[in-house]
Design a protein around this motif. Sequence first.
Motif, PDB file in Angstrom:
ATOM      1  N   SER A  80       2.105 -15.315  -7.149  1.00 11.68           N
ATOM      2  CA  SER A  80       1.930 -14.025  -6.463  1.00 11.68           C
ATOM      3  C   SER A  80       1.728 -14.266  -4.984  1.00 11.68           C
ATOM      4  O   SER A  80       0.820 -14.987  -4.576  1.00 11.68           O
ATOM      5  CB  SER A  80       0.728 -13.277  -7.033  1.00 11.68           C
ATOM      6  OG  SER A  80       0.935 -12.956  -8.379  1.00 11.68           O
ATOM      7  N   ILE A  81       2.574 -13.619  -4.173  1.00  8.84           N
ATOM      8  CA  ILE A  81       2.520 -13.813  -2.729  1.00  8.84           C
ATOM      9  C   ILE A  81       2.715 -12.495  -1.998  1.00  8.84           C
ATOM     10  O   ILE A  81       3.214 -11.525  -2.561  1.00  8.84           O
ATOM     11  CB  ILE A  81       3.586 -14.822  -2.235  1.00  8.84           C
ATOM     12  CG1 ILE A  81       4.996 -14.339  -2.585  1.00  8.84           C
ATOM     13  CG2 ILE A  81       3.317 -16.216  -2.790  1.00  8.84           C
ATOM     14  CD1 ILE A  81       6.108 -15.167  -1.937  1.00  8.84           C
ATOM     15  N   ILE A  82       2.328 -12.495  -0.740  1.00  5.21           N
ATOM     16  CA  ILE A  82       2.679 -11.454   0.226  1.00  5.21           C
ATOM     17  C   ILE A  82       3.660 -12.140   1.180  1.00  5.21           C
ATOM     18  O   ILE A  82       3.376 -13.223   1.687  1.00  5.21           O
ATOM     19  CB  ILE A  82       1.449 -10.941   1.008  1.00  5.21           C
ATOM     20  CG1 ILE A  82       0.306 -10.533   0.070  1.00  5.21           C
ATOM     21  CG2 ILE A  82       1.842  -9.829   1.961  1.00  5.21           C
ATOM     22  CD1 ILE A  82       0.573  -9.305  -0.759  1.00  5.21           C
ATOM     23  N   TYR A  83       4.816 -11.541   1.409  1.00  7.53           N
ATOM     24  CA  TYR A  83       5.835 -12.203   2.229  1.00  7.53           C
ATOM     25  C   TYR A  83       6.624 -11.182   3.028  1.00  7.53           C
ATOM     26  O   TYR A  83       6.539  -9.975   2.809  1.00  7.53           O
ATOM     27  CB  TYR A  83       6.764 -13.043   1.348  1.00  7.53           C
ATOM     28  CG  TYR A  83       7.699 -12.230   0.482  1.00  7.53           C
ATOM     29  CD1 TYR A  83       9.035 -12.063   0.826  1.00  7.53           C
ATOM     30  CD2 TYR A  83       7.247 -11.605  -0.670  1.00  7.53           C
ATOM     31  CE1 TYR A  83       9.893 -11.315   0.037  1.00  7.53           C
ATOM     32  CE2 TYR A  83       8.096 -10.860  -1.462  1.00  7.53           C
ATOM     33  CZ  TYR A  83       9.412 -10.718  -1.102  1.00  7.53           C
ATOM     34  OH  TYR A  83      10.250  -9.963  -1.877  1.00  7.53           O
ATOM     35  N   ARG A  84       7.409 -11.695   3.972  1.00 11.96           N
ATOM     36  CA  ARG A  84       8.314 -10.859   4.768  1.00 11.96           C
ATOM     37  C   ARG A  84       9.745 -11.204   4.365  1.00 11.96           C
ATOM     38  O   ARG A  84      10.214 -12.304   4.639  1.00 11.96           O
ATOM     39  CB  ARG A  84       8.110 -11.137   6.252  1.00 11.96           C
ATOM     40  CG  ARG A  84       6.828 -10.568   6.765  1.00 11.96           C
ATOM     41  CD  ARG A  84       6.799 -10.548   8.288  1.00 11.96           C
ATOM     42  NE  ARG A  84       5.577  -9.938   8.738  1.00 11.96           N
ATOM     43  CZ  ARG A  84       4.432 -10.576   8.927  1.00 11.96           C
ATOM     44  NH1 ARG A  84       4.366 -11.867   8.720  1.00 11.96           N
ATOM     45  NH2 ARG A  84       3.364  -9.943   9.337  1.00 11.96           N
ATOM     46  N   GLY A  89      10.496  -7.662   9.369  1.00 12.65           N
ATOM     47  CA  GLY A  89      10.226  -6.624   8.385  1.00 12.65           C
ATOM     48  C   GLY A  89       8.758  -6.541   8.006  1.00 12.65           C
ATOM     49  O   GLY A  89       7.941  -7.391   8.348  1.00 12.65           O
ATOM     50  N   ALA A  90       8.442  -5.467   7.299  1.00 13.37           N
ATOM     51  CA  ALA A  90       7.080  -5.281   6.801  1.00 13.37           C
ATOM     52  C   ALA A  90       6.838  -6.234   5.639  1.00 13.37           C
ATOM     53  O   ALA A  90       7.756  -6.574   4.894  1.00 13.37           O
ATOM     54  CB  ALA A  90       6.893  -3.834   6.350  1.00 13.37           C
ATOM     55  N   SER A  91       5.587  -6.639   5.475  1.00 14.24           N
ATOM     56  CA  SER A  91       5.272  -7.548   4.382  1.00 14.24           C
ATOM     57  C   SER A  91       5.185  -6.788   3.063  1.00 14.24           C
ATOM     58  O   SER A  91       4.777  -5.631   3.022  1.00 14.24           O
ATOM     59  CB  SER A  91       3.975  -8.297   4.670  1.00 14.24           C
ATOM     60  OG  SER A  91       2.921  -7.403   4.878  1.00 14.24           O
ATOM     61  N   PHE A 171      -2.997  -5.936  -5.228  1.00 15.11           N
ATOM     62  CA  PHE A 171      -2.761  -7.248  -4.644  1.00 15.11           C
ATOM     63  C   PHE A 171      -3.745  -7.445  -3.513  1.00 15.11           C
ATOM     64  O   PHE A 171      -3.815  -6.632  -2.588  1.00 15.11           O
ATOM     65  CB  PHE A 171      -1.336  -7.360  -4.101  1.00 15.11           C
ATOM     66  CG  PHE A 171      -0.321  -7.522  -5.182  1.00 15.11           C
ATOM     67  CD1 PHE A 171       0.138  -8.766  -5.535  1.00 15.11           C
ATOM     68  CD2 PHE A 171       0.159  -6.414  -5.871  1.00 15.11           C
ATOM     69  CE1 PHE A 171       1.065  -8.926  -6.543  1.00 15.11           C
ATOM     70  CE2 PHE A 171       1.080  -6.563  -6.880  1.00 15.11           C
ATOM     71  CZ  PHE A 171       1.534  -7.819  -7.223  1.00 15.11           C
ATOM     72  N   VAL A 172      -4.506  -8.521  -3.580  1.00 15.73           N
ATOM     73  CA  VAL A 172      -5.473  -8.840  -2.530  1.00 15.73           C
ATOM     74  C   VAL A 172      -4.925 -10.024  -1.758  1.00 15.73           C
ATOM     75  O   VAL A 172      -4.607 -11.082  -2.327  1.00 15.73           O
ATOM     76  CB  VAL A 172      -6.858  -9.179  -3.133  1.00 15.73           C
ATOM     77  CG1 VAL A 172      -7.831  -9.532  -2.021  1.00 15.73           C
ATOM     78  CG2 VAL A 172      -7.371  -8.023  -3.955  1.00 15.73           C
ATOM     79  N   ASN A 173      -4.821  -9.863  -0.455  1.00 13.08           N
ATOM     80  CA  ASN A 173      -4.349 -10.905   0.442  1.00 13.08           C
ATOM     81  C   ASN A 173      -5.411 -12.007   0.482  1.00 13.08           C
ATOM     82  O   ASN A 173      -6.553 -11.758   0.836  1.00 13.08           O
ATOM     83  CB  ASN A 173      -4.119 -10.280   1.820  1.00 13.08           C
ATOM     84  CG  ASN A 173      -3.557 -11.264   2.813  1.00 13.08           C
ATOM     85  OD1 ASN A 173      -3.830 -12.443   2.771  1.00 13.08           O
ATOM     86  ND2 ASN A 173      -2.768 -10.735   3.739  1.00 13.08           N
TER      87      ASN A 173
END
Length: 177
Positions: A80-84, A89-91, A171-173
Amino acid sequence: MESTILKTLARTANIRRWLRRPECPEAVRQLKVLFDKSFVPANATSETREFVERKGARRAYAKYDGVTFSGVATHAGNASIIYRPTVNGASVAGQIQRMEDVKTTNGFIVRLHVRPYQRLSKSLYDPFRRYPHFQATTYSSLLEDTVHQIGLDDIVAHAARFDYSHGRSVFVNLSRE
């Protein structure tokens, strides 16, 4: 542990010896030929006695900036990730499906195949929006069909994912910054 290793080595040696004997059945010998063609030992050499690298392009995990990432089949929690997905672009939140090494002129780079999570419709309430300092966002628990190919430097942060209600996930960064 030592006895297990010793038993495995003895069994392997016995199987090799049996396969080399003249009374070994022909069907088993044919299977050995197919096995040898399919699974070349990692330290095998070519006819010219040069070392031949047999490592595949797929990876189980990759470390980047002190964090370990992996595909969902290897470890779902590290996928699980936060990405662009684009440069400016927005994450978005996504799940790493698989990783591979891609050869370039400067060596190898790691390419991630990531499926983004679906955005929530405007009619669904995101309870975490009221807390801007708590870096949490609600997404759908469903993945999109599209697959983005990104590099490790396109990852914004590792993310913790929790399914909480009605097909929604928070989702928690987990950024260390």
